[in-house]
Design an enzyme around this catalytic site. Sequence first.
Site, PDB file in Angstrom:
ATOM      1  N   ASN A 148       0.719  -1.108   0.028  1.00  0.00           N
ATOM      2  CA  ASN A 148      -0.203   0.098  -0.077  1.00  0.00           C
ATOM      3  C   ASN A 148       0.934   1.171  -0.026  1.00  0.00           C
ATOM      4  O   ASN A 148       1.396   1.494   1.142  1.00  0.00           O
ATOM      5  CB  ASN A 148      -0.984  -0.028   1.259  1.00  0.00           C
ATOM      6  CG  ASN A 148      -1.978   1.357   1.339  1.00  0.00           C
ATOM      7  OD1 ASN A 148      -1.780   1.935   0.415  1.00  0.00           O
ATOM      8  ND2 ASN A 148      -2.249   1.338   2.582  1.00  0.00           N
ATOM      9  N   SER A 200       3.099  -1.558  10.509  1.00  0.00           N
ATOM     10  CA  SER A 200       4.471  -1.729  10.876  1.00  0.00           C
ATOM     11  C   SER A 200       5.275  -3.099  10.519  1.00  0.00           C
ATOM     12  O   SER A 200       6.097  -3.584  11.128  1.00  0.00           O
ATOM     13  CB  SER A 200       5.101  -1.363  12.151  1.00  0.00           C
ATOM     14  OG  SER A 200       4.484   0.187  12.646  1.00  0.00           O
ATOM     15  N   LYS A 207       0.001   4.400  -0.180  1.00  0.00           N
ATOM     16  CA  LYS A 207      -0.471   5.428   0.232  1.00  0.00           C
ATOM     17  C   LYS A 207      -0.302   6.422  -0.642  1.00  0.00           C
ATOM     18  O   LYS A 207      -0.101   6.422  -1.980  1.00  0.00           O
ATOM     19  CB  LYS A 207      -0.017   5.756   1.659  1.00  0.00           C
ATOM     20  CG  LYS A 207      -0.249   4.422   2.431  1.00  0.00           C
ATOM     21  CD  LYS A 207      -0.125   5.007   4.056  1.00  0.00           C
ATOM     22  CE  LYS A 207      -0.558   3.477   4.750  1.00  0.00           C
ATOM     23  NZ  LYS A 207      -0.232   3.537   6.149  1.00  0.00           N
ATOM     24  N   HIS A 230      -9.795   1.367   4.983  1.00  0.00           N
ATOM     25  CA  HIS A 230      -8.626   1.611   5.761  1.00  0.00           C
ATOM     26  C   HIS A 230      -8.739   2.536   6.732  1.00  0.00           C
ATOM     27  O   HIS A 230      -9.423   3.650   6.928  1.00  0.00           O
ATOM     28  CB  HIS A 230      -7.440   2.073   4.566  1.00  0.00           C
ATOM     29  CG  HIS A 230      -6.193   2.032   5.347  1.00  0.00           C
ATOM     30  ND1 HIS A 230      -5.615   3.182   6.221  1.00  0.00           N
ATOM     31  CD2 HIS A 230      -5.038   1.230   5.175  1.00  0.00           C
ATOM     32  CE1 HIS A 230      -4.505   3.010   6.510  1.00  0.00           C
ATOM     33  NE2 HIS A 230      -4.178   1.548   5.873  1.00  0.00           N
ATOM     34  N   GLU A 267      -5.640  -4.533  11.024  1.00  0.00           N
ATOM     35  CA  GLU A 267      -4.646  -3.733  11.225  1.00  0.00           C
ATOM     36  C   GLU A 267      -4.882  -2.871  12.271  1.00  0.00           C
ATOM     37  O   GLU A 267      -5.798  -2.052  12.215  1.00  0.00           O
ATOM     38  CB  GLU A 267      -4.620  -2.571   9.955  1.00  0.00           C
ATOM     39  CG  GLU A 267      -4.436  -3.330   8.795  1.00  0.00           C
ATOM     40  CD  GLU A 267      -3.653  -2.197   7.808  1.00  0.00           C
ATOM     41  OE1 GLU A 267      -2.622  -2.505   7.260  1.00  0.00           O
ATOM     42  OE2 GLU A 267      -4.604  -1.252   7.365  1.00  0.00           O
ATOM     43  N   GLY A 285       2.166   2.592  10.961  1.00  0.00           N
ATOM     44  CA  GLY A 285       2.968   3.768  10.696  1.00  0.00           C
ATOM     45  C   GLY A 285       3.681   3.924  11.936  1.00  0.00           C
ATOM     46  O   GLY A 285       4.285   5.065  11.867  1.00  0.00           O
ATOM     47  N   GLU A 323      -7.109   5.029   7.988  1.00  0.00           N
ATOM     48  CA  GLU A 323      -6.893   6.394   7.648  1.00  0.00           C
ATOM     49  C   GLU A 323      -8.074   6.910   6.885  1.00  0.00           C
ATOM     50  O   GLU A 323      -8.346   8.284   7.127  1.00  0.00           O
ATOM     51  CB  GLU A 323      -5.471   6.576   6.564  1.00  0.00           C
ATOM     52  CG  GLU A 323      -4.316   6.349   7.539  1.00  0.00           C
ATOM     53  CD  GLU A 323      -3.259   5.729   6.827  1.00  0.00           C
ATOM     54  OE1 GLU A 323      -3.213   5.794   5.293  1.00  0.00           O
ATOM     55  OE2 GLU A 323      -2.175   5.153   7.273  1.00  0.00           O
TER      56      GLU A 323
HETATM   57  P1  PGA Z   1       2.713   0.636   7.772  1.00  0.00           P
HETATM   58  O1  PGA Z   1       1.081   0.896   7.072  1.00  0.00           O
HETATM   59  O2  PGA Z   1       2.918  -0.690   7.221  1.00  0.00           O
HETATM   60  O3  PGA Z   1       3.222   1.869   7.435  1.00  0.00           O
HETATM   61  O4  PGA Z   1       2.302   0.433   9.187  1.00  0.00           O
HETATM   62  C1  PGA Z   1       0.168  -0.305   7.021  1.00  0.00           C
HETATM   63  C2  PGA Z   1      -1.107   0.070   6.569  1.00  0.00           C
HETATM   64  O5  PGA Z   1      -1.570   1.066   6.628  1.00  0.00           O
HETATM   65  O6  PGA Z   1      -1.708  -0.745   5.434  1.00  0.00           O
END
Ligand code: PGA
Length: 251
Positions: free
Chosen positions: A8, A207, A10, A94, A162, A168, A96
């Site tokens: 992903n 992460s 982003k 997601h 998640e 993140g 976010e």
């Molecule tokens: P990350 O994000 O690996 O940067 O923690 C995972 C995600 O949001 O799918």
Amino acid sequence: MRALVAANWKMHKTLKEAEDYLRRLLELVPPDPPVELAVFPSFTALALASEMLSGSPIALGAQNGHPEREGAFTGEVSMHQLADLGVQYVICGHSERRKIFGETDEFVAAKVRAAWAYGITPILCVGETLEERRAGKAWEVVERQLSVAIEGLSGPLVIAYEPVWAIGTGVPAHPKDAQEMARQIRAWLSAHFGERGEEVRIQYGGSVKPENAGEFLRLPEIQGALVGGASLDPESFWRIAQGAIGGRPSE
Ligand code: PGA
């Protein structure tokens, strides 16, 4: 069940950066990799990625999609348009999008339904915040997200667990907690959909890095990973995918 390891991106990468990344990834990945890989670029790079990945073992995904087929939805891209580009997976719900853009469980449900209607496999993201986990409500939250988003199983599905606090932050969930949540999700799927629930892949996300990917990808209840930050480099993403294969991820 073949694991699905997803990148992903982003809101990252210009067209040139996307092109360089995909060219390198295509060099790294053998024609028949033991795990399925999928890349989720920004909308601006989707057409390029669709062309570059066509005929390759790497699948194409989109980070979001609007459930309506077309219409006055300025700034949105529909599942119909994504399907037209050859997109095979779409991320729905997601954290976010839920948090920053106010997406509700009901809206996420509409996306999941629309993805199926256009022949795209949704990756439904679920997960609790740190407060919810500390209050002992992790499963309650995830169960609500699941039960609103999946009224019926009308097509292939991937669920990405998640935990919001792991995304993140550089601090992943403890593999035992990820395993326990995946087990509960699997039990929920079996209770609601019987054998068809067994075909759903459950990913862990939050992460994931080359150093810890194997700890998650080799858990019996987990069939893949949704990777953000550490997927932005093709070598790192490929090392993560190798974590699913067994042995130590290669250096
Ligand atoms: P990350 O994000 O690996 O940067 O923690 C995972 C995600 O949001 O799918």
